[in-house]
Design a protein around this motif. Structure first.
Motif, PDB file in Angstrom:
ATOM      1  N   GLN A  33     -52.280   7.895   8.648  1.00  0.00           N
ATOM      2  CA  GLN A  33     -51.284   9.084   8.231  1.00  0.00           C
ATOM      3  C   GLN A  33     -51.228  10.155   9.155  1.00  0.00           C
ATOM      4  OE1 GLN A  33     -52.712  10.012   4.204  1.00  0.00           O
ATOM      5  NE2 GLN A  33     -50.774   8.581   3.381  1.00  0.00           N
ATOM      6  N   GLN A  34     -52.450  10.554   9.480  1.00  0.00           N
ATOM      7  CA  GLN A  34     -52.753  11.602  10.653  1.00  0.00           C
ATOM      8  C   GLN A  34     -51.907  11.316  12.014  1.00  0.00           C
ATOM      9  OE1 GLN A  34     -56.910  12.518  11.423  1.00  0.00           O
ATOM     10  NE2 GLN A  34     -57.044  13.184   9.156  1.00  0.00           N
ATOM     11  N   ARG A  63     -43.650   4.912  17.642  1.00  0.00           N
ATOM     12  CA  ARG A  63     -44.192   3.525  17.136  1.00  0.00           C
ATOM     13  C   ARG A  63     -45.341   2.844  18.397  1.00  0.00           C
ATOM     14  NH1 ARG A  63     -40.385  -1.312  15.833  1.00  0.00           N
ATOM     15  NH2 ARG A  63     -40.192  -0.873  18.376  1.00  0.00           N
ATOM     16  N   ALA A  64     -44.562   2.960  19.438  1.00  0.00           N
ATOM     17  CA  ALA A  64     -45.509   2.459  20.675  1.00  0.00           C
ATOM     18  C   ALA A  64     -46.645   3.307  20.926  1.00  0.00           C
ATOM     19  CB  ALA A  64     -44.509   2.431  21.862  1.00  0.00           C
ATOM     20  N   LEU A  65     -46.497   4.742  20.790  1.00  0.00           N
ATOM     21  CA  LEU A  65     -47.698   5.467  21.216  1.00  0.00           C
ATOM     22  C   LEU A  65     -48.787   5.588  20.257  1.00  0.00           C
ATOM     23  CD1 LEU A  65     -45.755   8.481  22.767  1.00  0.00           C
ATOM     24  CD2 LEU A  65     -47.224   6.815  23.953  1.00  0.00           C
ATOM     25  N   ALA A  66     -48.173   5.208  18.719  1.00  0.00           N
ATOM     26  CA  ALA A  66     -49.276   5.490  17.534  1.00  0.00           C
ATOM     27  C   ALA A  66     -50.387   4.529  17.737  1.00  0.00           C
ATOM     28  CB  ALA A  66     -48.548   5.169  16.398  1.00  0.00           C
ATOM     29  N   THR A  67     -50.562   3.424  18.368  1.00  0.00           N
ATOM     30  CA  THR A  67     -51.608   2.460  18.476  1.00  0.00           C
ATOM     31  C   THR A  67     -52.623   3.220  19.498  1.00  0.00           C
ATOM     32  OG1 THR A  67     -50.317   1.132  20.075  1.00  0.00           O
ATOM     33  CG2 THR A  67     -50.214   0.475  17.738  1.00  0.00           C
ATOM     34  N   ASN A  68     -52.186   3.954  20.393  1.00  0.00           N
ATOM     35  CA  ASN A  68     -52.955   4.776  21.361  1.00  0.00           C
ATOM     36  C   ASN A  68     -53.138   3.788  22.399  1.00  0.00           C
ATOM     37  OD1 ASN A  68     -53.269   7.087  20.033  1.00  0.00           O
ATOM     38  ND2 ASN A  68     -55.511   6.760  19.638  1.00  0.00           N
ATOM     39  N   TYR A  71     -47.255  11.603  16.028  1.00  0.00           N
ATOM     40  CA  TYR A  71     -46.229  11.003  16.628  1.00  0.00           C
ATOM     41  C   TYR A  71     -44.899  11.533  16.187  1.00  0.00           C
ATOM     42  CZ  TYR A  71     -49.710   9.572  19.631  1.00  0.00           C
ATOM     43  OH  TYR A  71     -50.822   9.427  20.566  1.00  0.00           O
ATOM     44  N   LEU A  72     -44.599  11.665  14.921  1.00  0.00           N
ATOM     45  CA  LEU A  72     -43.424  12.026  14.609  1.00  0.00           C
ATOM     46  C   LEU A  72     -43.038  13.705  15.044  1.00  0.00           C
ATOM     47  CD1 LEU A  72     -43.041  10.699  10.978  1.00  0.00           C
ATOM     48  CD2 LEU A  72     -41.530  10.343  12.526  1.00  0.00           C
ATOM     49  N   LYS A  73     -44.128  14.054  14.823  1.00  0.00           N
ATOM     50  CA  LYS A  73     -43.995  15.798  15.546  1.00  0.00           C
ATOM     51  C   LYS A  73     -43.868  15.748  17.136  1.00  0.00           C
ATOM     52  CE  LYS A  73     -46.488  18.205  12.057  1.00  0.00           C
ATOM     53  NZ  LYS A  73     -47.892  18.864  11.740  1.00  0.00           N
ATOM     54  N   VAL A  74     -44.602  14.742  17.663  1.00  0.00           N
ATOM     55  CA  VAL A  74     -44.273  14.823  19.442  1.00  0.00           C
ATOM     56  C   VAL A  74     -42.920  14.366  19.828  1.00  0.00           C
ATOM     57  CG1 VAL A  74     -45.031  13.079  21.169  1.00  0.00           C
ATOM     58  CG2 VAL A  74     -46.868  14.276  19.648  1.00  0.00           C
ATOM     59  N   SER A 119     -29.470   8.399  14.586  1.00  0.00           N
ATOM     60  CA  SER A 119     -28.494   8.025  15.724  1.00  0.00           C
ATOM     61  C   SER A 119     -29.189   7.234  16.764  1.00  0.00           C
ATOM     62  CB  SER A 119     -28.260   9.406  16.570  1.00  0.00           C
ATOM     63  OG  SER A 119     -29.604   9.845  16.923  1.00  0.00           O
ATOM     64  N   GLY A 120     -28.573   6.749  17.745  1.00  0.00           N
ATOM     65  CA  GLY A 120     -29.514   5.958  18.742  1.00  0.00           C
ATOM     66  C   GLY A 120     -30.609   6.768  19.325  1.00  0.00           C
ATOM     67  N   GLY A 121     -30.327   7.888  19.765  1.00  0.00           N
ATOM     68  CA  GLY A 121     -31.529   8.565  20.360  1.00  0.00           C
ATOM     69  C   GLY A 121     -32.545   8.830  19.337  1.00  0.00           C
ATOM     70  N   GLN A 122     -32.436   9.166  18.129  1.00  0.00           N
ATOM     71  CA  GLN A 122     -33.231   9.134  16.923  1.00  0.00           C
ATOM     72  C   GLN A 122     -34.080   7.982  16.711  1.00  0.00           C
ATOM     73  OE1 GLN A 122     -30.945  11.045  14.120  1.00  0.00           O
ATOM     74  NE2 GLN A 122     -31.474  13.061  14.366  1.00  0.00           N
ATOM     75  N   ARG A 123     -33.300   6.766  16.877  1.00  0.00           N
ATOM     76  CA  ARG A 123     -34.125   5.440  16.815  1.00  0.00           C
ATOM     77  C   ARG A 123     -34.956   4.926  17.908  1.00  0.00           C
ATOM     78  NH1 ARG A 123     -29.002   1.742  15.313  1.00  0.00           N
ATOM     79  NH2 ARG A 123     -27.775   3.644  15.762  1.00  0.00           N
ATOM     80  N   GLN A 124     -34.361   5.530  19.150  1.00  0.00           N
ATOM     81  CA  GLN A 124     -35.490   5.304  20.325  1.00  0.00           C
ATOM     82  C   GLN A 124     -36.555   6.421  20.230  1.00  0.00           C
ATOM     83  OE1 GLN A 124     -36.476   3.134  22.090  1.00  0.00           O
ATOM     84  NE2 GLN A 124     -34.888   2.861  23.664  1.00  0.00           N
ATOM     85  N   ARG A 125     -36.412   7.432  19.821  1.00  0.00           N
ATOM     86  CA  ARG A 125     -37.735   8.263  19.588  1.00  0.00           C
ATOM     87  C   ARG A 125     -38.658   7.540  18.436  1.00  0.00           C
ATOM     88  NH1 ARG A 125     -37.199  13.901  20.968  1.00  0.00           N
ATOM     89  NH2 ARG A 125     -35.367  14.220  22.220  1.00  0.00           N
TER      90      ARG A 125
END
Length: 327
Positions: A225-226, A260-265, A231-234, A249-255
């Motif tokens: 959860q942390q 998601r890509a960054l959350a696994t470190n 990463y949602l804030k990032v 929006s498309g931009g929000q989906r890409q964010r």
């Protein structure tokens, strides 16, 4: 461990690693390396390994064995030597381990080729590509459609395997790894951002980011959860945590895809045309976000792209055309 790169007229080179201490070369079925030509004797040559030294020996062949264009009976092999057997050329290469080569390189691509069967034809997508990617680099693989950049990105991402050559990720040769081992590597080392976002439509932004984290057994619910909140804030989407993709929006989906890509470190993020389905301003915003993350977190980014904005922002651009590096 050493290897041979085998050339035959205009055919793509094939790679054979010298795993055994004795390897016979010839036309016979019992030979470890079979060369299908009437000009090759049934048992033509023998490669032996004594300690760490390799030797090539003529087994009484009809058409001789050449080493660097000179006839030999038995000779020591050195890195870069060329063995000639009839119309075949065999390049002898002594491997340097991925660990020795790694240093600050997180990716090493060494003489990689990729060919696909298309009906009765063979399509060569990549030809003898070699490159390295440094830790923390923001690098672009550029070229027109069909140049091989997405194929190369898929090989680095362990989504596909090369026909020949070697790829090392974080100092580890990925050749010969099992599907489970490659899956673990993708989960723990690599992050992916696709041009079509690849979000699960029935899941919220929060759940899409959480999905790969559920596979990490060392991550309990609280830590999970942390990470999601962080990463949602990032990516500036904390207020959209419970929105599904069709509400973004498309931009929000890409964010969301970036979070998601960054959350696994991951150590490396692979981005395949991440701005292709975005309008100009949104695309620039996404690029600035990824560049900021590259700067702040030291994550290595590798893009496949034909977008000039990506190329201008990249630390280095590798140009590909017709499956080959042109830089």
């Amino acid at each position: 461990m050493a290897k041979l790169l085998i050339h035959e007229d205009q055919q793509p080179r094939r790679e054979v690693r010298l795993y055994k201490p004795r390897i016979k070369i010839g036309r016979a079925s019992e030979c470890e390396i079979q060369l299908s030509s009437s000009g090759v004797s049934r048992k033509h040559a023998l490669i032996t390994r004594e300690d760490s030294t390799y030797f090539i020996e003529d087994l009484g062949s009809t058409n001789s064995v050449l080493l660097n264009k000179q006839k030999i009976q038995r000779a020591e092999l050195k890195h870069g030597d060329q063995i000639g057997i009839h119309h075949f050329v065999l390049d002898f290469l002594e491997d340097v381990s991925c660990e020795d080569m790694a240093s600050d390189n997180v990716v090493l691509v060494e003489d990689v080729s990729k060919a696909y069967a298309l009906g009765k034809q063979t399509v060569t997508a990549l030809q003898h590509v070699s490159l390295s990617v440094s830790r923390g680099e923001f690098m672009a693989l550029a070229g027109p459609s069909g140049s091989g950049k997405s194929t190369l990105l898929n090989l680095i991402g362990c989504i596909d395997t090369p026909s020949s050559g070697r790829i090392c990720i974080q100092g580890h040769d990925i050749g010969g790894r099992t599907p489970d081992e490659l899956s673990d590597l993708r989960l723990n080392t690599l992050g992916f951002v696709f041009q079509t976002f690849n979000l699960l439509p029935v899941l919220s932004a929060w759940e899409n980011i959480e999905y790969p984290l559920l596979q990490k057994r060392d991550l309990d619910k609280s830590k999970r959860q942390q990470r999601i909140e962080h990463y949602l804030k990032v990516v500036g989407l904390a207020q959209y945590a419970h929105h599904r993709p069709n509400e973004l929006s498309g931009g929000q989906r890409q964010r969301v895809a970036i979070a998601r890509a960054l959350a696994t470190n991951p150590k490396i993020v692979l981005a395949d045309e991440p701005t292709a389905n975005l309008d100009h301003k949104t695309g620039e915003d996404i690029l600035r976000l990824m560049k900021q993350l590259n700067h702040d977190e030291g994550t290595t980014f590798i893009f496949s792209t034909h977008d000039m904005r990506v190329m201008e922002m990249a630390d280095r651009v590798i140009e590909l055309a017709d499956g080959q590096v042109t830089e």
